[in-house]
Design a protein around this motif. Structure first.
Motif, PDB file in Angstrom:
ATOM      1  N   LEU A 162       0.822  -1.217   0.000  1.00  0.00           N
ATOM      2  CA  LEU A 162       0.000   0.000   0.000  1.00  0.00           C
ATOM      3  C   LEU A 162       0.851   1.258   0.000  1.00  0.00           C
ATOM      4  O   LEU A 162       0.323   2.374  -0.039  1.00  0.00           O
ATOM      5  N   GLY A 163       2.170   1.103   0.053  1.00  0.00           N
ATOM      6  CA  GLY A 163       3.052   2.266   0.030  1.00  0.00           C
ATOM      7  C   GLY A 163       2.956   3.106   1.297  1.00  0.00           C
ATOM      8  O   GLY A 163       3.009   4.337   1.246  1.00  0.00           O
ATOM      9  N   ILE A 164       2.785   2.471   2.430  1.00  0.00           N
ATOM     10  CA  ILE A 164       2.660   3.187   3.705  1.00  0.00           C
ATOM     11  C   ILE A 164       3.878   2.863   4.567  1.00  0.00           C
ATOM     12  O   ILE A 164       4.384   1.731   4.555  1.00  0.00           O
ATOM     13  N   ASP A 165       4.346   3.852   5.294  1.00  0.00           N
ATOM     14  CA  ASP A 165       5.467   3.633   6.211  1.00  0.00           C
ATOM     15  C   ASP A 165       5.087   2.538   7.228  1.00  0.00           C
ATOM     16  O   ASP A 165       3.963   2.526   7.743  1.00  0.00           O
ATOM     17  N   PRO A 166       6.036   1.614   7.504  1.00  0.00           N
ATOM     18  CA  PRO A 166       5.689   0.486   8.391  1.00  0.00           C
ATOM     19  C   PRO A 166       5.234   0.908   9.786  1.00  0.00           C
ATOM     20  O   PRO A 166       4.409   0.220  10.397  1.00  0.00           O
ATOM     21  N   ILE A 167       5.755   2.002  10.303  1.00  0.00           N
ATOM     22  CA  ILE A 167       5.272   2.442  11.624  1.00  0.00           C
ATOM     23  C   ILE A 167       3.919   3.132  11.483  1.00  0.00           C
ATOM     24  O   ILE A 167       3.026   2.944  12.320  1.00  0.00           O
ATOM     25  N   ASP A 168       3.727   3.878  10.396  1.00  0.00           N
ATOM     26  CA  ASP A 168       2.442   4.565  10.208  1.00  0.00           C
ATOM     27  C   ASP A 168       1.286   3.571  10.098  1.00  0.00           C
ATOM     28  O   ASP A 168       0.200   3.802  10.642  1.00  0.00           O
ATOM     29  N   ILE A 169       1.507   2.462   9.377  1.00  0.00           N
ATOM     30  CA  ILE A 169       0.387   1.507   9.227  1.00  0.00           C
ATOM     31  C   ILE A 169       0.054   0.878  10.580  1.00  0.00           C
ATOM     32  O   ILE A 169      -1.108   0.609  10.885  1.00  0.00           O
ATOM     33  N   ALA A 222       9.412   5.138  18.583  1.00  0.00           N
ATOM     34  CA  ALA A 222      10.220   4.407  17.599  1.00  0.00           C
ATOM     35  C   ALA A 222      10.412   5.258  16.357  1.00  0.00           C
ATOM     36  O   ALA A 222      11.506   5.338  15.786  1.00  0.00           O
ATOM     37  N   LYS A 223       9.329   5.903  15.946  1.00  0.00           N
ATOM     38  CA  LYS A 223       9.405   6.721  14.731  1.00  0.00           C
ATOM     39  C   LYS A 223      10.365   7.892  14.931  1.00  0.00           C
ATOM     40  O   LYS A 223      11.080   8.290  14.010  1.00  0.00           O
ATOM     41  N   ALA A 224      10.383   8.435  16.143  1.00  0.00           N
ATOM     42  CA  ALA A 224      11.236   9.597  16.419  1.00  0.00           C
ATOM     43  C   ALA A 224      12.668   9.198  16.757  1.00  0.00           C
ATOM     44  O   ALA A 224      13.556  10.055  16.814  1.00  0.00           O
ATOM     45  N   HIS A 225      12.906   7.929  16.983  1.00  0.00           N
ATOM     46  CA  HIS A 225      14.257   7.495  17.369  1.00  0.00           C
ATOM     47  C   HIS A 225      15.225   7.692  16.201  1.00  0.00           C
ATOM     48  O   HIS A 225      14.886   7.397  15.053  1.00  0.00           O
ATOM     49  N   PRO A 226      16.437   8.191  16.494  1.00  0.00           N
ATOM     50  CA  PRO A 226      17.399   8.432  15.406  1.00  0.00           C
ATOM     51  C   PRO A 226      17.667   7.190  14.560  1.00  0.00           C
ATOM     52  O   PRO A 226      17.959   7.296  13.376  1.00  0.00           O
ATOM     53  N   HIS A 227      17.546   6.037  15.169  1.00  0.00           N
ATOM     54  CA  HIS A 227      17.785   4.810  14.401  1.00  0.00           C
ATOM     55  C   HIS A 227      16.844   4.706  13.205  1.00  0.00           C
ATOM     56  O   HIS A 227      17.249   4.277  12.127  1.00  0.00           O
ATOM     57  N   GLY A 242      14.157  -3.456   9.350  1.00  0.00           N
ATOM     58  CA  GLY A 242      12.878  -4.090   9.635  1.00  0.00           C
ATOM     59  C   GLY A 242      12.304  -3.556  10.932  1.00  0.00           C
ATOM     60  O   GLY A 242      13.047  -3.210  11.861  1.00  0.00           O
ATOM     61  N   VAL A 243      10.972  -3.492  10.988  1.00  0.00           N
ATOM     62  CA  VAL A 243      10.292  -3.041  12.196  1.00  0.00           C
ATOM     63  C   VAL A 243       9.228  -4.076  12.533  1.00  0.00           C
ATOM     64  O   VAL A 243       8.613  -4.642  11.629  1.00  0.00           O
ATOM     65  N   ALA A 244       9.040  -4.329  13.807  1.00  0.00           N
ATOM     66  CA  ALA A 244       7.918  -5.175  14.210  1.00  0.00           C
ATOM     67  C   ALA A 244       7.514  -4.837  15.633  1.00  0.00           C
ATOM     68  O   ALA A 244       8.338  -4.393  16.440  1.00  0.00           O
ATOM     69  N   CYS A 245       6.228  -5.058  15.906  1.00  0.00           N
ATOM     70  CA  CYS A 245       5.692  -4.890  17.260  1.00  0.00           C
ATOM     71  C   CYS A 245       5.516  -6.261  17.900  1.00  0.00           C
ATOM     72  O   CYS A 245       5.577  -7.291  17.219  1.00  0.00           O
TER      73      CYS A 245
END
Lengths: 752, 288, 163
Positions: free
Chosen positions: A398-405, A435-440, A452-455
């Motif tokens: 869907l072209g969405i940022d993984p944290i945004d979705i 997480a989104k605001a983290h410099p990493h 990769g990102v996961a909850c």
């Protein structure tokens, strides 16, 4: 690391003092399971099945019996006949019949390494020699290891009397499918048919082991009056007491279990393997008996975490809002029914997302491996791997940022979430935002690297705990509790007691008492100790404060209600009496000052983590390296910050090992092919980067200091975080764990 | 239940006599394999002959005319401390220092790694590529044997009863060497594949000699003659390296096991061969 | 087979013990001498929990036969602190919370001391590779590596102060 302004609320909570049991542990003085020695102790050894599945036609112990130095031999025939009955203990009730058979086979062995006999002798060498003299007549049966094989119509059946539970009607033919569980909400099929994007996939995982470094060990001593004492390393000595009593038909109060220091457990030491056998040997020999596993015994015969086959369909609208989910997961159960991972899997599936239409089905499937057992967030990492991989795919499509979705779908306080239960003071969105605001998250990546990102979440637990707080004659404090300290909990208890009493941390000493010296406490597991036992400690400390105020009032000849407590002192106007002064006078004001709290709190709240993982893939060899890792977690509030970070870091690395290299490997004969640390590849120091642990503090209002429990959550996100990173790096969805170099290489080759 | 006897001879002759007098006796150097095998029941020697009290076989000795003799009981980590050896044969020294962990390498020896006869032994491809030999002592005196001839198959050697390896001899270095292996973990692992390379170049940068040896792709370490031949006479250009890698892959006859599939092992042998030759070339070039 | 009498030095003190020829040093330390600080996690040299110093080199005591230590010097975790004064590495492990269950800790401390005795200023990578033979399942290694680096820094400072 975040440091919320409200931290100043507390003097000690959130600080990092030296743990009270530290010196013993850095100097080699601490006594762990294999270290304990009783006078006149015999050494035991266990004969284990060399077959994954066989009927026992007979056991001849006559040659072993006459070996000089042999004092006792035990087989399944020495165990009392038991009906199926549920006994409380561990993290959930256990069927005592199957527990007993796991400790010692009777008519059948159902996994490689299943105990069939045990010996106690005057030396370990004699005991080892004696078990070699025991002749077992096996009728070898066909075996089955993998989930899908075990479900085939022609599969070897482990238990003729086992019929699948949870079907609309009880079936009439036995099956290896021990149980089916289901949750259905709304109309998932329709929601998926209307979704803008649907991901369908099958994910597989092999069984993995908890991998604690200390092998199981115990000493048992039975006395002629029917009482017995057990010294062992365990996460729950009350569990050891209950299960041993149940298996052997003893009175609970006749067994005293002394918890030794414990060298890791991660859920794996919330049951019994050796203790009932050692008690029986001791009863026959009339002397204390030590039983200790070797490393290959641990791998072959103690509970791994389930492997899994998971089918998932996840649909979302064009804006990323999840519309429906269908998940069917099959977990390995091992040799005997009773594994609880399927329940947890059911409850953890998308629990932190709002999913209006969902259909989730779980299966517990038996096969010829050891009965699976709890491993850190038992049942959650497997299904979460599938869910968070599917989320990653939907975000990509869907072209969405993984944290945004994830933020779009995350449960917020008051939402019902995936399981339809309202959430309280949760910090899911805060953790994702952090997480989104983290410099990493915005750092540049090198060649062949991807992020990769996961909850992941774990429900946590409360449950029964007892704690006592006593004031010594000089005003120093003793806390007595019933939870083995597996990772610094004595320090947390001391902090909470000292914070509550308003005194210095060093004034408080903490003892983990045996089963006869403190009231019942559920084991150290479920991320419950700092929450539930901590609450008991705080309540006992508050009760002590009430007594101290009365005593001061007596000394001052005023009403107790007029005396305040603050800064470790009784206060009345401008008069002060210190804890030490009140204690010193206690002989004339009413005697010893002490209070106990026995509680069963259930106002716990779940933990939630977001992990960010950067991997680099060597496209020629398939080798994956972890180049950067950040783990953020809603911890409620950290009591001892070092040990909270340590839980997050340790859990993350266990999850990384699960993702990359760890797996049970069985050969064609059904024997475990990698029962050692060389070929069961847990991460070593040089495999890992630093793990940046970020604590997000959204306190639990039901705990005086805001504790939520932290231990289990951090193993839930890494599987998908790593897999999502590798999938991004090579452009191929990683559906199968572990992501070994040869697997990655094979996928790259096939894609060419 | 019977324990083996333990002997700690002080001369080579005593050791030979002890080993020759008891066919169940096994020599002990670092012990990192045999003690594990004894404990797991895979090996039950009637006697242990500890070689570490024998004078003169615990260190490195320069050989007349160049080259080095590495004593049978010298631990792998000590190889790094010998600056001349480490400069001349970095591939051998690095290979020996990939075995196990520091704790293991403080005990493990080249001779033990060789005589344990594991197809995946890290130091053996490097030694074979180097053209190393070993001095073997036995009831009939001493003999010098190519390292490549010692392993006879997994867990088996060509040593006769009573024989043991006294030292491993590296020839004078005429170029440079290197070793690489593939393992899932960065340390504490067994090679899925290991490749050793040894090269010599002339002043014009033309390869004059090349030996490529591969471990864990056959019952014993393979010296792939065609791979070396593909490099000799070339400047080690991409085409030569590809022919060399082809020859390596063609020579592999691995098995599938828990540590890797046959297909993966063969493919990695080719990949690592290309990489290891480049390292050796860089080293040879920087010396020239 | 009769037992062997072995004379050795453990933590600076002369020690004599009886053992079977195939007894490991680890079993001799734990069962004969009561030194249970060295732990057995695997018995095959794969976890490092039994790490001790043998003539100044760190080894897995499960991979040493007890008779081999005749006339040699053995140092175990029990010999790392000077009396009741902790070694700086031990103190840094506590200050950094570099242990959870503590079972692997003795092996890590002996190994870390062996590193800092020969390399006073190791990089993070050198620490990680040196300690790769020591498994820890609780901490994920992060705080252990930090504790060792911090101990190295303090020891360097101490040396400078002395110099």
């Amino acid at each position: 690391m975040n440091a919320p302004a409200e931290k100043k609320l507390f003097r000690l909570v959130g600080t990092r003092p030296i743990r009270p049991d530290g010196i013993e542990k850095v100097t080699g003085k601490a006594i762990y399971g294999p270290d304990f020695v009783a006078p006149n102790m015999l050494q035991g050894a266990i004969l284990r099945s060399p077959h994954p599945h066989a009927r026992i036609r007979g056991i001849d112990t006559s040659k072993a019996e006459v070996l000089p130095g042999v004092k006792a031999i035990v087989t399944g025939a020495d165990f009392p006949e038991l009906d199926s009955a549920m006994v409380a203990g561990g993290e959930a009730p256990a069927n005592i019949k199957y527990m007993a058979r796991k400790c010692m086979a009777t008519d059948k062995v159902v996994f490689d390494g299943h105990p069939v006999a045990a010996v106690a002798a005057t030396s370990a060498t004699i005991a080892e020699a004696a078990i070699q003299l025991i002749e077992v007549d096996y009728e070898v049966l066909p075996h089955v290891i993998d989930i899908e094989d075990a479900l085939r119509p022609d599969a070897p059946i482990l238990h003729d009397d086992l019929f699948t539970q949870g079907l609309p009607e009880l079936p009439t033919t036995p099956s290896n499918a021990a149980m089916r569980v289901e949750v259905r909400r709304g109309d998932a099929a329709r929601a998926l048919s209307e979704a803008a994007a649907v991901f369908s996939g099958r994910f597989t995982l092999r069984p993995v082991h908890q991998g604690y470094i200390e092998p199981h060990a115990c000493v048992a001593s039975w006395h002629a009056d029917g009482q017995a004492q057990i010294w062992c390393s365990t996460q729950g000595h009350f569990t050891v007491r209950a299960l041993t009593a149940g298996i052997l038909g003893m009175e609970i109060a006749d067994i005293r279990v002394v918890p030794l220091e414990i060298g890791g457990g991660f859920g794996g030491k919330t049951t019994v393997y050796l203790e009932p056998v050692a008690v029986l040997l001791s009863r026959k020999a009339g002397r204390p008996v030590r039983l200790a596993m070797k490393r290959d015994d641990v791998f072959r015969a103690t509970g791994p975490a389930p492997g899994a086959v998971i089918d998932i369909r996840l649909g979302a609208g064009a804006d990323g809002t999840i519309s429906g989910a269908e998940v069917e997961f099959k977990y390995t159960g091992g040799g005997f029914p009773g594994a609880h991972e399927v329940y947890a899997g059911l409850h953890c599936t998308m629990s932190y997302y709002n999913v209006p239409d969902a259909h989730i089905v779980g299966w517990n499937v038996l096969s010829n491996i050891p009965t699976v057992h709890a491993y850190r967030a038992p049942g959650a990492p497997q299904v979460n791997f599938a869910v968070e991989s599917a989320m990653d795919e939907l975000a990509r499509r869907l072209g969405i940022d993984p944290i945004d979705i994830r933020l779009r779908n995350i449960a917020r306080p008051g939402d019902t979430g995936g399981m339809g239960m309202p959430h309280g003071a949760i910090g899911y969105a805060e953790t994702l935002e952090a997480a989104k605001a983290h410099p990493h998250y915005s750092a540049p990546l090198g060649p062949n690297q991807a992020r990769g990102v996961a909850c992941g979440s774990w429900g946590n637990y409360g449950g029964p705990s007892t704690a006592a707080v006593s004031v010594a004659e000089d005003g120093s404090i003793l806390v007595t509790e019933g939870n083995p300290d597996i990772g610094g909990s004595r320090a947390s208890m001391a902090i909470m007691a000292a914070e509550t009493l308003g005194i210095a941390y060093e004034k408080v000493r903490v003892v983990v008492a045996d089963t006869s010296s403190i009231g019942y406490s559920m084991g150290t597991g479920g991320s419950r100790t700092t929450f539930a036992t901590g609450k008991a400690v705080i309540q006992a400390a508050e009760a002590v404060i009430a007594i101290l105020r009365e005593r001061a009032a007596k000394q001052w000849n005023v009403a107790a209600g007029e005396v305040q407590w603050g800064g470790g002192e009784a206060v009345h106007g401008d008069r002060r009496l210190s804890l030490g002064q009140i204690a010193a006078a206690s002989g004339t004001t009413g005697g010893p000052i002490s209070a106990q709290a026995a509680i069963d709190p259930h106002d716990y709240l779940p933990g939630f983590g977001v992990h960010i993982c950067d991997t680099e893939v060597d496209r020629e060899t398939g080798q994956v390296s972890i180049v950067r890792y950040t783990a953020l977690q809603d911890v409620g509030r950290a009591i001892h910050a070092d040990y909270v970070e340590g839980q997050i870091q340790g859990g993350a690395v266990q999850g990384i090992g699960w993702a990359l290299n760890e797996a049970y490997v069985y050969n064609q004969a059904g024997l475990l092919d990698n029962p050692g640390f060389l070929d069961y590849r847990m991460p070593v120091a040089s495999d890992m980067p630093m793990i940046d642990a970020v604590m997000i503090e959204v306190p639990n209002p039901a705990h005086p200091y805001g504790v939520k429990g932290v231990g289990e959550t951090p193993i839930v996100p890494p599987l998908a975080a790593v897999a999502n990173a590798v999938s991004g790096a090579i452009g191929i969805r990683m559906c199968d764990l572990p992501i070994t170099p040869d697997r990655v290489y094979g996928l790259l080759l096939a894609a060419e | 239940m019977s324990s083996p006897a333990y002997h700690a001879p002080e001369t080579i002759e005593q050791a030979v006599a002890l080993l020759a007098g008891d066919t169940g006796a096994r020599p002990l150097a670092g012990g990192t394999d045999i003690i594990v095998q004894m404990r797991s029941g895979r090996s039950a020697p009637s006697a242990i002959v500890d070689l570490k009290r024998i004078a003169g076989i615990g260190g490195v000795r320069p050989l007349p005319g160049g080259g080095f003799a590495i004593g049978a009981t010298m631990p792998c980590t000590s190889l790094k401390d010998d600056a001349a050896l480490a400069a001349a044969w970095p591939g051998v020294v690095e290979a020996a220092n990939l075995i196990g962990s520091v704790q293991v390498r403080n005990r493990a020896t080249l001779a033990g790694n060789l005589c344990n006869a594991s197809p995946a032994a890290d130091s053996v491809p490097a030694l074979v590529a180097a053209g190393a030999t070993c001095l073997v002592a036995g009831p009939h005196g001493e003999r010098v044997v190519p390292v490549a001839d010692i392993p006879a198959g997994p867990g088996r050697t060509s040593l006769a009863p009573g024989e043991f390896v006294v030292e491993i001899r590296l020839p004078p270095q005429a170029g440079a060497d290197a070793y690489l292996r593939a393992t899932p973990r960065t340390e504490m692992d067994i090679a899925v594949v290991g490749v050793g390379a040894s090269l010599a170049l002339n002043a014009d940068g033309i390869c004059t000699a090349a030996r490529i040896a591969v471990g864990a792709v056959a019952p014993t370490v393979l010296l792939v003659g065609d791979a070396g031949a593909a490099l000799v006479g070339t400047r080690l250009d991409a085409a030569a390296l590809e022919r060399m890698a082809d020859a390596v892959r063609a020579a592999c006859r691995p098995i599938d096991d828990k540590r890797g599939t046959a297909e993966y092992r063969t493919a990695m042998a080719g990949v690592l061969a290309g990489r290891v030759v480049k390292i050796a070339l860089e080293r040879a070039g920087s010396k020239a | 087979m009769s037992k062997l009498l072995v004379s050795t030095s453990v933590n600076g003190d002369p020690q004599q013990f009886l053992c079977d020829p195939d007894t490991t040093l680890l079993d001799a330390l734990r069962e004969e001498m009561g030194l249970t600080g060295s732990k057995e996690g695997c018995g095959s040299g794969d976890c490092g929990a039994c790490t001790v110093m043998l003539d100044g080199r760190m080894v897995c005591s499960c991979l040493v036969l007890a008779p081999e230590v005749e006339g040699r010097q053995v140092t175990t975790i029990e010999g790392v602190a000077e009396g009741s004064r902790l070694h700086p590495i031990q103190r840094k492990f506590l200050e950094h919370g570099a242990l959870q269950c503590g079972f692997c800790t003795p092996g890590f401390i002996v190994a870390a001391k062996a590193l800092l005795d020969r390399n006073p200023d190791p990089s993070e990578s050198e620490v990680r590779y040196w300690l790769a033979g020591n498994l820890c399942r609780c901490t994920g290694y992060d705080k252990i590596v930090r504790a060792v680096l911090d101990a190295a820094a303090e020891l360097r400072q101490d040396r400078r102060a002395v110099a």
